[in-house]
Design a protein around this motif. Sequence first.
Motif, PDB file in Angstrom:
ATOM      1  N   GLU A  78       0.810  -1.220   0.000  1.00 39.94           N
ATOM      2  CA  GLU A  78       0.000   0.000   0.000  1.00 39.94           C
ATOM      3  C   GLU A  78       0.845   1.273   0.000  1.00 39.94           C
ATOM      4  OE1 GLU A  78      -3.072  -0.285  -0.764  1.00 39.94           O
ATOM      5  OE2 GLU A  78      -2.831  -2.445  -0.652  1.00 39.94           O
ATOM      6  N   GLU A  79       2.145   1.157   0.301  1.00 36.85           N
ATOM      7  CA  GLU A  79       3.025   2.326   0.241  1.00 36.85           C
ATOM      8  C   GLU A  79       3.551   2.575  -1.164  1.00 36.85           C
ATOM      9  OE1 GLU A  79       3.584   4.290   2.781  1.00 36.85           O
ATOM     10  OE2 GLU A  79       2.399   3.054   4.141  1.00 36.85           O
ATOM     11  N   VAL A  80       3.511   1.541  -1.991  1.00 31.90           N
ATOM     12  CA  VAL A  80       4.163   1.618  -3.300  1.00 31.90           C
ATOM     13  C   VAL A  80       3.463   2.633  -4.200  1.00 31.90           C
ATOM     14  CG1 VAL A  80       4.729   0.339  -5.397  1.00 31.90           C
ATOM     15  CG2 VAL A  80       5.017  -0.737  -3.160  1.00 31.90           C
ATOM     16  N   GLY A  81       4.259   3.532  -4.734  1.00 34.48           N
ATOM     17  CA  GLY A  81       3.735   4.568  -5.626  1.00 34.48           C
ATOM     18  C   GLY A  81       3.335   5.820  -4.878  1.00 34.48           C
ATOM     19  N   ILE A  82       2.865   5.665  -3.640  1.00 34.31           N
ATOM     20  CA  ILE A  82       2.479   6.832  -2.841  1.00 34.31           C
ATOM     21  C   ILE A  82       3.728   7.586  -2.425  1.00 34.31           C
ATOM     22  CG2 ILE A  82       1.180   7.638  -0.827  1.00 34.31           C
ATOM     23  CD1 ILE A  82      -0.507   6.094  -2.889  1.00 34.31           C
ATOM     24  N   ASP A  83       4.711   6.834  -1.881  1.00 29.57           N
ATOM     25  CA  ASP A  83       5.993   7.468  -1.573  1.00 29.57           C
ATOM     26  C   ASP A  83       6.980   7.186  -2.712  1.00 29.57           C
ATOM     27  OD1 ASP A  83       7.158   4.935  -1.228  1.00 29.57           O
ATOM     28  OD2 ASP A  83       6.846   4.941   0.938  1.00 29.57           O
ATOM     29  N   THR A  84       8.206   7.571  -2.508  1.00 27.86           N
ATOM     30  CA  THR A  84       9.179   7.497  -3.615  1.00 27.86           C
ATOM     31  C   THR A  84      10.237   6.424  -3.424  1.00 27.86           C
ATOM     32  OG1 THR A  84      10.542   9.164  -2.518  1.00 27.86           O
ATOM     33  CG2 THR A  84       8.902   9.967  -4.104  1.00 27.86           C
ATOM     34  N   TYR A  85      10.093   5.588  -2.374  1.00 29.17           N
ATOM     35  CA  TYR A  85      11.196   4.658  -2.111  1.00 29.17           C
ATOM     36  C   TYR A  85      10.757   3.253  -1.714  1.00 29.17           C
ATOM     37  CZ  TYR A  85      10.227   6.369   2.652  1.00 29.17           C
ATOM     38  OH  TYR A  85       9.605   6.733   3.822  1.00 29.17           O
ATOM     39  N   HIS A  86       9.433   2.991  -1.630  1.00 29.00           N
ATOM     40  CA  HIS A  86       8.981   1.618  -1.406  1.00 29.00           C
ATOM     41  C   HIS A  86       8.679   0.956  -2.753  1.00 29.00           C
ATOM     42  CE1 HIS A  86       8.130   2.497   2.948  1.00 29.00           C
ATOM     43  NE2 HIS A  86       8.608   1.272   3.012  1.00 29.00           N
ATOM     44  N   HIS A  87       8.906  -0.359  -2.799  1.00 30.41           N
ATOM     45  CA  HIS A  87       8.644  -1.116  -4.031  1.00 30.41           C
ATOM     46  C   HIS A  87       8.081  -2.487  -3.682  1.00 30.41           C
ATOM     47  CE1 HIS A  87      10.847   1.908  -6.261  1.00 30.41           C
ATOM     48  NE2 HIS A  87      11.855   1.775  -5.407  1.00 30.41           N
ATOM     49  N   THR A  88       7.425  -3.105  -4.658  1.00 33.27           N
ATOM     50  CA  THR A  88       7.064  -4.513  -4.503  1.00 33.27           C
ATOM     51  C   THR A  88       8.303  -5.338  -4.853  1.00 33.27           C
ATOM     52  OG1 THR A  88       6.093  -4.456  -6.742  1.00 33.27           O
ATOM     53  CG2 THR A  88       4.601  -4.245  -4.868  1.00 33.27           C
ATOM     54  N   MET A  89       8.649  -5.383  -6.134  1.00 31.23           N
ATOM     55  CA  MET A  89       9.888  -6.058  -6.514  1.00 31.23           C
ATOM     56  C   MET A  89      11.056  -5.081  -6.401  1.00 31.23           C
ATOM     57  SD  MET A  89      11.479  -7.080 -10.084  1.00 31.23           S
ATOM     58  CE  MET A  89      13.233  -7.399 -10.032  1.00 31.23           C
ATOM     59  N   PHE A  90      12.154  -5.550  -5.837  1.00 30.44           N
ATOM     60  CA  PHE A  90      13.361  -4.735  -5.777  1.00 30.44           C
ATOM     61  C   PHE A  90      14.557  -5.674  -5.847  1.00 30.44           C
ATOM     62  CE2 PHE A  90      12.155  -5.941  -1.549  1.00 30.44           C
ATOM     63  CZ  PHE A  90      13.330  -6.267  -0.905  1.00 30.44           C
ATOM     64  N   GLU A  91      15.714  -5.095  -6.122  1.00 27.62           N
ATOM     65  CA  GLU A  91      16.944  -5.885  -6.134  1.00 27.62           C
ATOM     66  C   GLU A  91      17.699  -5.637  -4.835  1.00 27.62           C
ATOM     67  OE1 GLU A  91      19.245  -6.381  -9.951  1.00 27.62           O
ATOM     68  OE2 GLU A  91      17.946  -4.718 -10.533  1.00 27.62           O
ATOM     69  N   MET A  92      18.171  -6.716  -4.255  1.00 28.22           N
ATOM     70  CA  MET A  92      18.936  -6.629  -3.014  1.00 28.22           C
ATOM     71  C   MET A  92      20.387  -7.011  -3.310  1.00 28.22           C
ATOM     72  SD  MET A  92      18.434  -6.090   0.353  1.00 28.22           S
ATOM     73  CE  MET A  92      16.960  -6.791   1.104  1.00 28.22           C
ATOM     74  N   LEU A  93      21.288  -6.050  -3.170  1.00 23.79           N
ATOM     75  CA  LEU A  93      22.716  -6.345  -3.281  1.00 23.79           C
ATOM     76  C   LEU A  93      23.165  -6.878  -1.931  1.00 23.79           C
ATOM     77  CD1 LEU A  93      23.853  -3.067  -5.102  1.00 23.79           C
ATOM     78  CD2 LEU A  93      23.278  -5.260  -6.154  1.00 23.79           C
TER      79      LEU A  93
END
Length: 872
Positions: A78-93
């Motif tokens: 529910e945070e995705v798109g509303i803020d600028t730094y949450h994502h569903t899919m992301f890459e983890m180094l």
Amino acid sequence: MLSAKEIRESYKKFFESKGHQIVPSAPMVIKDDPTLMFTNAGMNQFKDIILGNAPAKYKRVADSQKCLRVSGKHNDLEEVGIDTYHHTMFEMLGNWSFGDYFKKEAIEWAWEYLVEVLKLDSSRLYATVFEGYAPEGLERDNEAASIWEQFLPADRIINGNRKDNFWEMGDTGPCGPCSEIHIDLRSDEERAAVNGLTLVNESHPQVIEIWNLVFMQYNRKADGSLEGLPAKVIDTGMGFERLAMAIQGKISNYDTDVFQPIIQAMCTLAGVEYGKNEQTDIALRVIADHIRTIAFSITDGQLPSNAKAGYVIRRILRRAVRYGYTFLGQQHAFMYKLIPALIDTMGDAYPELIAQKTLIEKVIKEEEESFLRTLETGIRLLERVMNDSKATGKTEISGVDAFTLYDTFGFPLDLTELILRENGFTVNLDEFTAEMQKQKERARNAAAIETGDWVIVKEGEPQFVGYDLMACDAEILRYRQIKQKNKTLFQIVLDKTPFYAESGGQVGDTGVLRNENETVKIIATKKENNLAVHYAEQMPKDVTATFFAEINLSDREATAANHTATHLIHEALREVLGTHVEQKGSLVTPELLRFDFSHFQKVTEEEIAQVEKLVNKKIRQNVSLDEHRALPIDQAKEMGAMALFGEKYGEEVRVIRYGSSVELCGGTHVASTGNIGMVKIISESSIAAGIRRIEAISGEKVEEFISNQQELLKEIRGMFNNMPNLTQAIKKSIDENQELKKQMEELMKEKASQVKKALIQSASEINGVKVIKLVDAMSADMIKNIAFELRGEITDKFIFVAGTQDANKPLLTVMMSDALVQGGQNAGQMVREAAKLIQGGGGGQPHFAQAGGKNVEGLEAAVNKVLEIAGL
């Protein structure tokens, strides 16, 4: 300025220089771990090593891992798109140490990479350390703090609480303090005005965590107590998208070259500009994020569906479609058109996107079109609810109705609220929240598992011997009790086991553990964190005894036959349909096999016959199994074995070959194809766009199938007096039946015409309205036809009310003229009210409605009730 691709490569090169083995990303969709649907952290693929269930081949490892966080503990949706730094899919180094280096090297290398390699401004960095937790006797992590003091002033080393700075794998298992690295990306003016120290861990969009260094040094037991880990583990995770934002000087992850190509492609489709309108920008961010998740899930073999992981993917896709529909005016499928932009951005790092482009596009397009139809249905239902509310003078609709729209039709609450607002309505949010909470409780109770601690009986490494032995002597290494849905079971780990643990689509073995004193039934065998776990309803009385572990041999043999048959069908499908065919899922049981594969049209009966012919020919050839265990994967590929996207392979694999059929497989198989007996495909269907499903049987099940077919044929032949030419006899019967049906329809049409004339003649007039009433036995089709013919012939104000029965089932029908409807009458509302008298329900349009029920005796009263409501 480094591009995203360059940042990813620089990370891998840096840690390779520090002696780390660079490993590929594991699939984002997890298939053989009952505790997880998706990879939600870089450490997931190393769980079995961290838990001590498997040895570490490399002491130091680094990678870039595809992750997905949308459900459970890490729910960011529910945070995705509303803020600028949450994502569903992301890459983890991430970089790991398994019993090698610890806090000193982890912190020093993190600083070296960020400051010396990437040249980030060190004055913008902060570090957090665990402040301690007295109730558990945990002190502040002074060791980590003292290492950080080499690089940061003391005031930028911040104490963090147990919630933020003590990492736990789950309710039980490895855990430990962690140290987060935060970066302040605000302008110099903002930094001068407000000290960044006050904004760390305060959800500020430009003061964010970029790297978490986890120091696993404890094990959490089921009773909540902590014990030291014998081999300490370093587990670090850095958000790739956030790092790109910092390196590229942006204030939003979505402004980086990770997302901008996708956002700009969507802007072109929608005819909008990013950065001009907040609602539009949110929609663009949602779509840019979600298209990555959906595409990668499909490449990993997870299609949208109504269950488990498939439901999560469907929910994400529908969220994106709904944002496009509501805020970008997208009334038709559009997301599939973004796949080329996604491939341009990520195709080099993840070639599976390129290889499966057509499939991804087809699946997404079909799913979009399906949901857009659902949205239209939901809007019509909502309009009906609003009309009903308006008729009773209400401006608030029930939260229960809103939840039904959400739960049954996937109609989101905020879209419901938007449409209601536009029409002067509100929704009872308390009722909606209560219904949502009830659903969550039901789901939580269904999934709740109480797990005890492992009881160690003896030390040892579990060994699977089931490829070669169907039974063997075994001793219990460990066991524990679990409770699910108020049922108590026991999980047992053996030192040696012939039991195959469920994985790769093949069900696990069942059987017994027995000795001269007792017999314990094994009801299932499953894999958990790479550990073969045997399920029993009771524990042996003496857990230290030696047992004879014996599988159910007939089930194993049938399962092995079906698994080998699956390989032969796969090969035959590729020969008949083309090499685009690729496995997308399978189920292998003793009773049948199910094989899902990529293909873009229905497999014809002729093609199925060809596949069966090729498979059964190979069975008759009695081709022997050529098995290769622990073969380097490159050699396996040279042999012709095809690695499937979405599967996780080690450096060494098992190859199963039957002549020209060569596959990477860990399942059980027959010694030679002749053991299968015969294969029969019993169904072929579509399960998603571009994905077909075949179900087949083998061996004794084929014998049973043929025997049943012969009995059925014998029975049908008897019905036609055992005529020698059965086909001709059936055709003759069908032709005669069609002629009789045609004659019957003519008779019914004539009868309906007579009934209609009689009804018009018997009509009465009340208050200037022709009232036609009927209570009789009549088919549903006939009464509907009569109703519409009356409407076509009578030009005056009229109402037709019929109570009919057919096969003892009551039906209430109301038809009225447009003039009555314009005067405020509504057939749908009348029917809904009157249907209570026949113990039923129904509805329809304002001019025509019907309702079925159970109580035939109430038809007369129901007809009179309609006329009463109409004021007639």
